[in-house]
Design a protein around this motif. Structure first.
Motif, mmCIF file in Angstrom:
data_model
loop_
_atom_site.group_PDB
_atom_site.id
_atom_site.type_symbol
_atom_site.label_atom_id
_atom_site.label_comp_id
_atom_site.label_asym_id
_atom_site.label_seq_id
_atom_site.Cartn_x
_atom_site.Cartn_y
_atom_site.Cartn_z
ATOM 1 N N GLN A 1 -16.613 -3.841 17.931
ATOM 2 C CA GLN A 1 -16.256 -4.985 17.099
ATOM 3 C C GLN A 1 -16.671 -4.769 15.646
ATOM 4 O OE1 GLN A 1 -14.297 -7.583 17.966
ATOM 5 N NE2 GLN A 1 -14.072 -6.359 19.839
ATOM 6 N N GLU A 2 -17.757 -4.051 15.449
ATOM 7 C CA GLU A 2 -18.188 -3.738 14.088
ATOM 8 C C GLU A 2 -17.140 -2.896 13.374
ATOM 9 O OE1 GLU A 2 -21.816 -1.458 11.675
ATOM 10 O OE2 GLU A 2 -21.793 -1.483 13.874
ATOM 11 N N PHE A 3 -16.641 -1.872 14.083
ATOM 12 C CA PHE A 3 -15.613 -1.021 13.493
ATOM 13 C C PHE A 3 -14.344 -1.820 13.213
ATOM 14 C CE2 PHE A 3 -11.746 1.450 14.120
ATOM 15 C CZ PHE A 3 -11.895 2.434 13.156
ATOM 16 N N LEU A 4 -13.899 -2.632 14.177
ATOM 17 C CA LEU A 4 -12.663 -3.396 14.001
ATOM 18 C C LEU A 4 -12.776 -4.386 12.857
ATOM 19 C CD1 LEU A 4 -11.550 -4.059 17.684
ATOM 20 C CD2 LEU A 4 -10.462 -2.549 16.021
ATOM 21 N N SER A 5 -13.933 -4.999 12.709
ATOM 22 C CA SER A 5 -14.135 -5.944 11.602
ATOM 23 C C SER A 5 -14.000 -5.242 10.262
ATOM 24 C CB SER A 5 -15.506 -6.603 11.717
ATOM 25 O OG SER A 5 -15.586 -7.402 12.878
ATOM 26 N N LYS A 6 -14.616 -4.068 10.158
ATOM 27 C CA LYS A 6 -14.527 -3.301 8.912
ATOM 28 C C LYS A 6 -13.096 -2.823 8.672
ATOM 29 C CE LYS A 6 -19.314 -1.648 8.863
ATOM 30 N NZ LYS A 6 -20.196 -0.452 8.971
ATOM 31 N N TYR A 7 -12.460 -2.394 9.749
ATOM 32 C CA TYR A 7 -11.076 -1.921 9.632
ATOM 33 C C TYR A 7 -10.176 -3.043 9.122
ATOM 34 C CZ TYR A 7 -6.593 0.191 10.881
ATOM 35 O OH TYR A 7 -5.321 0.694 10.837
ATOM 36 N N ASN A 8 -10.329 -4.233 9.684
ATOM 37 C CA ASN A 8 -9.480 -5.359 9.293
ATOM 38 C C ASN A 8 -9.705 -5.772 7.853
ATOM 39 O OD1 ASN A 8 -8.414 -5.390 11.862
ATOM 40 N ND2 ASN A 8 -9.724 -7.048 12.591
ATOM 41 N N ILE A 9 -10.915 -5.569 7.357
ATOM 42 C CA ILE A 9 -11.209 -5.867 5.949
ATOM 43 C C ILE A 9 -10.555 -4.827 5.035
ATOM 44 C CG2 ILE A 9 -13.057 -5.941 4.217
ATOM 45 C CD1 ILE A 9 -14.851 -7.139 6.435
ATOM 46 N N LEU A 10 -10.639 -3.567 5.418
ATOM 47 C CA LEU A 10 -10.122 -2.482 4.584
ATOM 48 C C LEU A 10 -8.605 -2.385 4.617
ATOM 49 C CD1 LEU A 10 -12.668 0.365 5.447
ATOM 50 C CD2 LEU A 10 -12.465 -0.855 3.268
ATOM 51 N N CYS A 11 -8.014 -2.641 5.767
ATOM 52 C CA CYS A 11 -6.575 -2.449 5.932
ATOM 53 C C CYS A 11 -5.799 -3.597 5.284
ATOM 54 C CB CYS A 11 -6.228 -2.371 7.419
ATOM 55 S SG CYS A 11 -4.470 -2.108 7.738
ATOM 56 N N PRO A 12 -4.828 -3.307 4.394
ATOM 57 C CA PRO A 12 -4.045 -4.381 3.775
ATOM 58 C C PRO A 12 -3.355 -5.295 4.782
ATOM 59 C CG PRO A 12 -3.731 -2.362 2.550
ATOM 60 C CD PRO A 12 -4.535 -1.997 3.767
ATOM 61 N N ALA A 13 -2.966 -4.753 5.932
ATOM 62 C CA ALA A 13 -2.324 -5.588 6.961
ATOM 63 C C ALA A 13 -3.332 -6.450 7.705
ATOM 64 C CB ALA A 13 -1.572 -4.711 7.962
ATOM 65 N N SER A 14 -4.616 -6.166 7.523
ATOM 66 C CA SER A 14 -5.713 -6.937 8.125
ATOM 67 C C SER A 14 -5.733 -6.899 9.651
ATOM 68 C CB SER A 14 -5.670 -8.407 7.648
ATOM 69 O OG SER A 14 -5.777 -8.463 6.252
ATOM 70 N N ARG A 15 -5.178 -5.832 10.219
ATOM 71 C CA ARG A 15 -5.156 -5.703 11.682
ATOM 72 C C ARG A 15 -4.768 -4.283 12.055
ATOM 73 N NH1 ARG A 15 0.008 -5.171 13.421
ATOM 74 N NH2 ARG A 15 1.682 -6.020 12.125
ATOM 75 N N PRO A 16 -5.114 -3.873 13.273
ATOM 76 C CA PRO A 16 -4.553 -2.622 13.795
ATOM 77 C C PRO A 16 -3.074 -2.802 14.121
ATOM 78 C CG PRO A 16 -6.529 -3.301 15.006
ATOM 79 C CD PRO A 16 -6.092 -4.464 14.188
ATOM 80 N N ALA A 17 -2.403 -1.715 14.425
ATOM 81 C CA ALA A 17 -0.988 -1.774 14.791
ATOM 82 C C ALA A 17 -0.803 -2.403 16.164
ATOM 83 C CB ALA A 17 -0.393 -0.380 14.795
ATOM 84 N N LYS A 18 0.348 -3.026 16.350
ATOM 85 C CA LYS A 18 0.726 -3.563 17.651
ATOM 86 C C LYS A 18 1.537 -2.525 18.419
ATOM 87 C CE LYS A 18 1.047 -8.268 15.792
ATOM 88 N NZ LYS A 18 1.970 -9.397 15.485
ATOM 89 N N ARG A 19 1.537 -2.638 19.728
ATOM 90 C CA ARG A 19 2.345 -1.749 20.567
ATOM 91 C C ARG A 19 3.799 -1.782 20.100
ATOM 92 N NH1 ARG A 19 0.063 -0.931 25.779
ATOM 93 N NH2 ARG A 19 1.911 0.328 26.230
ATOM 94 N N GLY A 20 4.387 -0.644 19.960
ATOM 95 C CA GLY A 20 5.797 -0.569 19.584
ATOM 96 C C GLY A 20 6.057 -0.448 18.102
ATOM 97 N N GLU A 21 5.040 -0.608 17.272
ATOM 98 C CA GLU A 21 5.279 -0.584 15.829
ATOM 99 C C GLU A 21 5.483 0.829 15.274
ATOM 100 O OE1 GLU A 21 3.731 -4.448 13.604
ATOM 101 O OE2 GLU A 21 2.042 -3.238 14.327
ATOM 102 N N LEU A 22 5.362 1.834 16.114
ATOM 103 C CA LEU A 22 5.679 3.203 15.697
ATOM 104 C C LEU A 22 7.133 3.562 15.997
ATOM 105 C CD1 LEU A 22 3.955 5.525 14.441
ATOM 106 C CD2 LEU A 22 3.758 6.466 16.745
ATOM 107 N N ASN A 23 7.758 2.776 16.852
ATOM 108 C CA ASN A 23 9.059 3.176 17.387
ATOM 109 C C ASN A 23 10.159 3.239 16.333
ATOM 110 O OD1 ASN A 23 7.896 3.359 19.898
ATOM 111 N ND2 ASN A 23 8.524 1.314 20.553
ATOM 112 N N GLY A 24 10.140 2.349 15.362
ATOM 113 C CA GLY A 24 11.174 2.368 14.326
ATOM 114 C C GLY A 24 11.167 3.669 13.540
ATOM 115 N N THR A 25 9.973 4.159 13.232
ATOM 116 C CA THR A 25 9.864 5.418 12.497
ATOM 117 C C THR A 25 10.297 6.584 13.377
ATOM 118 O OG1 THR A 25 7.984 4.469 11.305
ATOM 119 C CG2 THR A 25 8.312 6.823 11.095
#
Length: 255
Positions: free
Chosen positions: A205-229
């Protein structure tokens, strides 16, 4: 331009994670798929699920780091389908540790699967694509090809090195094979939930909290969000694009 119906795709690392998601996504677009991975039981289950979508799927047990297994697997695919239109080199591992703690086996594991695996599978697929004068090769690297982490828990020097090597290998392949109607491009995902990350990164949870702060999208990717590329690089929409990479990371690498 994005129509993939009737194409034949080989997917490595198809038994779980991003590879499994991609296989299902291809199938929903009418692509017949050859599923390659080491875990035969999971592949068989996935093949059965995919065939309910009205396309053909074959499960081929294969360790991409072992040349004889790769050669046999590609022969099986060609015997079954007659051609290979798309190769998604997705198989990968993330070994933790810095150069001061990694042993030789750890280092070799990263290089053998993440880099040598792409080399070996491509070695047997590219000649088929050259004969066809057509092919779409999509290699999966990572944002960790050019981003690192100083946190001891997440240091992965062999992963950094291997994923950077994927970019160089992809560019070399792209330059050599464009004359044969083959494009070679790379996807660099950010943080996606998968078997590789769910027991490490997603449990902190510590890592995810930091990740969400740093990432402009404020979240990790959702399942399927690589498929378009993946579809873009796999289709004729990218017919004049080769040797390139697209970062799919919610903007993390730009801040």
């Amino acid at each position: 331009m994005f129509d993939l119906k009737g194409k034949i795709a080989v997917i490595t690392g198809a038994s779980s994670g991003l590879g499994r998601d991609a296989a299902l996504a291809y199938a929903k677009e009418g692509v017949n798929v050859a599923l390659l991975a080491r875990r035969a039981e999971k592949l068989e289950e996935l093949a059965k699920e995919i065939e309910t979508l009205g396309v053909k799927a074959i499960a081929v047990k294969c360790d991409v780091a072992k040349e004889e297994e790769v050669k046999s697997a590609i022969e099986t695919v060609v015997n079954e389908f007659g051609r290979i239109d798309i190769l998604l080199n997705n198989a990968g591992v993330a070994v933790r540790g810095g150069v001061d703690t990694l042993n030789n086996d750890d280092w070799d594991k990263s290089m053998n699967i993440n880099v040598k695996g792409i080399y070996l599978v491509s070695k047997y697929v590219i000649p088929i694509m050259k004969q066809q004068n057509y092919g779409k090769v999509v290699n999966v690297s990572s944002i960790n090809a050019f981003l690192a982490d100083k946190n001891d828990i997440f240091i992965r020097h062999s992963y950094n090195a291997s994923k950077a090597a994927v970019l160089g290998l992809s560019q070399g392949m792209a330059a050599s094979y464009a004359q044969y109607g083959i494009t070679v491009n790379t996807i660099c995902p950010g943080l996606f939930e998968s078997e590789m990350t769910e027991n490490t990164l997603f449990k902190s949870q510590e890592f995810l909290s930091k990740y969400n702060i740093l990432c402009p999208a404020s979240r990790p990717a959702k399942r399927g969000e690589l498929n378009g590329t993946i579809f873009y690089f796999s289709s004729d929409a990218s017919s004049y694009v080769t040797g390139q990479y697209i970062v799919v990371d919610g903007g993390l690498s730009i801040v």
